[in-house]
Motif scaffolding. Structure first.
Motif, PDB file in Angstrom:
ATOM      1  N   SER A 196      37.853 -11.888  36.324  1.00 43.38           N
ATOM      2  CA  SER A 196      38.228 -10.559  35.827  1.00 43.38           C
ATOM      3  C   SER A 196      37.018  -9.666  35.584  1.00 43.38           C
ATOM      4  CB  SER A 196      39.026 -10.689  34.526  1.00 43.38           C
ATOM      5  OG  SER A 196      38.262 -11.354  33.532  1.00 43.38           O
ATOM      6  N   ALA A 197      35.836 -10.180  35.839  1.00 44.09           N
ATOM      7  CA  ALA A 197      34.630  -9.403  35.572  1.00 44.09           C
ATOM      8  C   ALA A 197      33.855  -9.174  36.868  1.00 44.09           C
ATOM      9  CB  ALA A 197      33.748 -10.135  34.557  1.00 44.09           C
ATOM     10  N   VAL A 198      33.117  -8.082  36.908  1.00 46.50           N
ATOM     11  CA  VAL A 198      32.231  -7.832  38.042  1.00 46.50           C
ATOM     12  C   VAL A 198      31.189  -8.948  38.068  1.00 46.50           C
ATOM     13  CG1 VAL A 198      30.622  -6.204  39.084  1.00 46.50           C
ATOM     14  CG2 VAL A 198      32.565  -5.354  37.775  1.00 46.50           C
ATOM     15  N   PRO A 199      30.981  -9.578  39.224  1.00 45.18           N
ATOM     16  CA  PRO A 199      30.062 -10.723  39.274  1.00 45.18           C
ATOM     17  C   PRO A 199      28.601 -10.289  39.197  1.00 45.18           C
ATOM     18  CG  PRO A 199      30.876 -10.234  41.478  1.00 45.18           C
ATOM     19  CD  PRO A 199      31.617  -9.318  40.533  1.00 45.18           C
ATOM     20  N   VAL A 200      28.028 -10.332  38.003  1.00 44.66           N
ATOM     21  CA  VAL A 200      26.652  -9.866  37.821  1.00 44.66           C
ATOM     22  C   VAL A 200      25.677 -11.020  37.586  1.00 44.66           C
ATOM     23  CG1 VAL A 200      27.330  -7.591  36.978  1.00 44.66           C
ATOM     24  CG2 VAL A 200      27.085  -9.482  35.357  1.00 44.66           C
ATOM     25  N   THR A 201      26.184 -12.246  37.514  1.00 40.50           N
ATOM     26  CA  THR A 201      25.308 -13.416  37.439  1.00 40.50           C
ATOM     27  C   THR A 201      25.565 -14.282  38.660  1.00 40.50           C
ATOM     28  OG1 THR A 201      26.865 -14.871  36.271  1.00 40.50           O
ATOM     29  CG2 THR A 201      25.529 -13.375  34.920  1.00 40.50           C
ATOM     30  N   SER A 230      29.435   0.382  54.162  1.00 42.95           N
ATOM     31  CA  SER A 230      28.571   0.086  53.021  1.00 42.95           C
ATOM     32  C   SER A 230      29.407  -0.123  51.766  1.00 42.95           C
ATOM     33  CB  SER A 230      27.596   1.243  52.800  1.00 42.95           C
ATOM     34  OG  SER A 230      27.062   1.217  51.495  1.00 42.95           O
ATOM     35  N   ALA A 231      29.249  -1.280  51.139  1.00 46.47           N
ATOM     36  CA  ALA A 231      29.960  -1.551  49.885  1.00 46.47           C
ATOM     37  C   ALA A 231      29.573  -0.524  48.827  1.00 46.47           C
ATOM     38  CB  ALA A 231      29.666  -2.964  49.398  1.00 46.47           C
ATOM     39  N   GLU A 271      22.574  -7.894  44.010  1.00 47.36           N
ATOM     40  CA  GLU A 271      22.940  -6.657  44.689  1.00 47.36           C
ATOM     41  C   GLU A 271      24.002  -5.909  43.894  1.00 47.36           C
ATOM     42  OE1 GLU A 271      24.365  -5.020  49.091  1.00 47.36           O
ATOM     43  OE2 GLU A 271      23.779  -7.122  48.832  1.00 47.36           O
ATOM     44  N   PHE A 272      24.942  -6.650  43.299  1.00 48.11           N
ATOM     45  CA  PHE A 272      25.952  -6.001  42.457  1.00 48.11           C
ATOM     46  C   PHE A 272      25.307  -5.348  41.240  1.00 48.11           C
ATOM     47  CE2 PHE A 272      29.788  -7.875  44.431  1.00 48.11           C
ATOM     48  CZ  PHE A 272      30.601  -6.761  44.346  1.00 48.11           C
TER      49      PHE A 272
END
Length: 502
Positions: free
Chosen positions: A142-147, A235-236, A364-365
């Motif tokens: 449910s979270a943006v993958p930042v790790t 491009s994402a 990259e995120f």
């Protein structure tokens, strides 16, 4: 409510060749030979099924049944022909939208002059819906993958979910891309015995229309595509930036509207400051939802804002009431309930065969998020980040990859866009219009998604073109229509748009 670019490359051409090469579809007899029967509860229509190939790469092979529906023209003496309509999604049921529902109102000239034809696209509704384990769907990140750990977990979940959906859906799941749907649409035309058809598509339905015009432009009398996708984005970051810009723009319009509209619950307050304060509390884990006493995350708060931007006339007053309650702690019902988890999952299956994304890990995120915070200091990130992450690790081939449109034989196409649209941003509409030489752009100067139902001016131009082939002057503008009184219905009346996550 989707490089570094492979547009125009041999890779894209090779991937498309098996589906985009001409496939013979015999025209039916001049009269409709489909076995229609009555369907619907509150509203009645006619429904049927027609056989289409499981894969259009093997048109003589295994067949599936495609569910279709019809509303006959109410003024048969002035009937023009058939109007194929698609509500978008991907995953929207055309039958519930336009046949057993009235997405095109009964007082519309379109109802009088056309047989309205719609269908449940393959993998949707009554056309062999994509099914997945409900519990597994609910366990998505449910979270943006930042790790790195979150990114790895995302890839693993998507791979597991995709395998489960294939097991529960069957072989159709590998053949639900938009080109297959476009060929199904032409099979409907043939089964109806129509030499030419008209098309009205919204949101993702505009991509269906765009690609139909590419493959079958000569079989169109007229086409209107409202709130357009741009299937040339590779491009994402570009995808997220354009979507986030329109979320930010929609929010600023909401704030300005509230400050000048006395019935708004936040009238007389600094709406931007209220929102920023709530968002900061949510990010810190200190925002409590007075509706249930639970903690409200920044992502969930942003989702509520996002959903409200689809339909300002229905959802802006309740959104303001909701934000005011969060600000004071007053107990009120949530303004926009999140869609319930279902065992159906056509969105992801269709989407991930149409879009190829290259994201090289969590770093990259994180870089994208920092850039987006500068673009949109209030709203930070469109919830459509899930359109990127849901396809990372998805175990299916991208059979309809991004490409610039090549429309050669179609009649003029009327394209409709809003000033700000959180689902199909204005930049997408402008880019798609530039790819179609005979496109005519109609602008709505307000906020929202789907201008046919939002603007009397836009609806008038749409109906005039489809019925008489008279186009508005290029770059015509329709004035914004702002809500002035709270709506009678609840904010969450009707189907809410899916917010893709994980």
């Amino acid at each position: 409510m989707r490089r570094r670019s492979t547009t125009g490359s041999l890779l894209v051409a090779t991937a498309l060749v098996s589906l985009c090469a001409p496939v013979a579809v015999a025209n039916a007899a001049p009269t409709d030979s489909i076995a229609w029967s009555e369907c619907g509860d509150k509203f009645k229509g006619e429904c049927a099924t027609i056989p289409v190939p499981l894969t259009w790469g093997k048109p003589g092979g295994e067949k599936i049944n495609l569910a279709i529906g019809r509303l006959k023209a109410t003024d048969p003496a002035r009937r023009i022909g058939v109007l194929l309509a698609n509500p978008g999604g991907p995953g929207g049921s055309g039958i519930t939208s336009y046949i057993t529902g009235r997405g095109i109102p009964d007082d519309s000239e379109l109802r009088k002059r056309f047989d309205i034809i719609s269908w449940d696209p393959r993998g949707v509704g009554l056309s062999n819906v994509v099914k997945c384990d409900k519990a597994l769907l609910g366990r998505g990140p449910s979270a943006v993958p930042v790790t790195d750990a979150e990114f790895k977990a995302l890839l693993a979940h998507n791979a597991e979910l995709g395998a489960d959906c294939r097991k529960n859906t069957g072989p159709l799941i590998d053949h639900v891309d938009t080109v297959h749907t476009v060929r199904d649409m032409d099979a409907i035309r043939a089964a109806l015995g129509e030499e030419k058809v008209n098309f009205l598509g919204f949101s993702y339905g505009t991509q269906i229309g765009q690609q139909y015009a590419e493959l079958f432009g000569k079989r169109l009398r007229a086409m209107v595509i409202d709130s357009n996708m741009d299937h040339s984005i590779t491009s994402a970051y570009q995808y997220l930036e354009t979507a986030t810009r329109d979320l930010e723009g929609s929010f600023t319009e909401f704030a300005d509207w509230c400050e000048r509209t006395q019935p708004c619950a936040l009238h007389g307050k600094d709406v931007r400051a209220v929102w920023d304060g709530l968002y900061a509390k949510a990010e810190a884990g200190k925002l409590t939802d007075p509706a249930n006493g639970k903690s409200l995350t920044a992502s969930a708060l942003r989702d509520e804002l996002f959903v409200a931007m689809y339909k300002p006339e229905q959802r802006w007053f309740p959104l303001a009431t909701r934000l005011a309650a969060l600000n004071t702690g007053e107990r009120v019902a949530a303004a926009a309930a999140a869609p319930a988890e279902l065992a159906e999952n056509p969105y992801q299956a269709i989407w991930c065969q149409d879009w190829s994304w290259r994201v090289n890990g969590a770093a990259e995120f994180r870089s994208m998020l920092k850039r987006l915070e500068r673009v949109a200091p209030h709203t930070r990130l469109s919830p459509f980040w899930g359109d990127i992450t849901s396809c990372l690790g998805w175990p299916a081939k991208v059979t309809n990859p991004q490409h610039r449109l090549a429309v050669k034989d179609a009649p003029p196409i009327l394209m409709v866009t809003a000033k700000y649209d959180v689902a199909t941003p204005r930049d997408w509409n402008l880019a798609a219009a530039k790819q179609i030489k005979n496109a005519v752009l109609l602008n709505y100067d307000g906020v929202g998604h789907g201008q046919f139902s939002r603007s009397k001016c836009a609806r008038g131009h749409i109906e005039t073109y489809l019925t008489s082939l008279r186009l508005p002057a290029p770059n015509t503008h329709c004035a914004a229509e702002w809500p002035t009184t709270p709506p009678a219905q609840r904010m969450d009346d009707g189907a809410l748009p899916r917010v893709p996550q994980g």
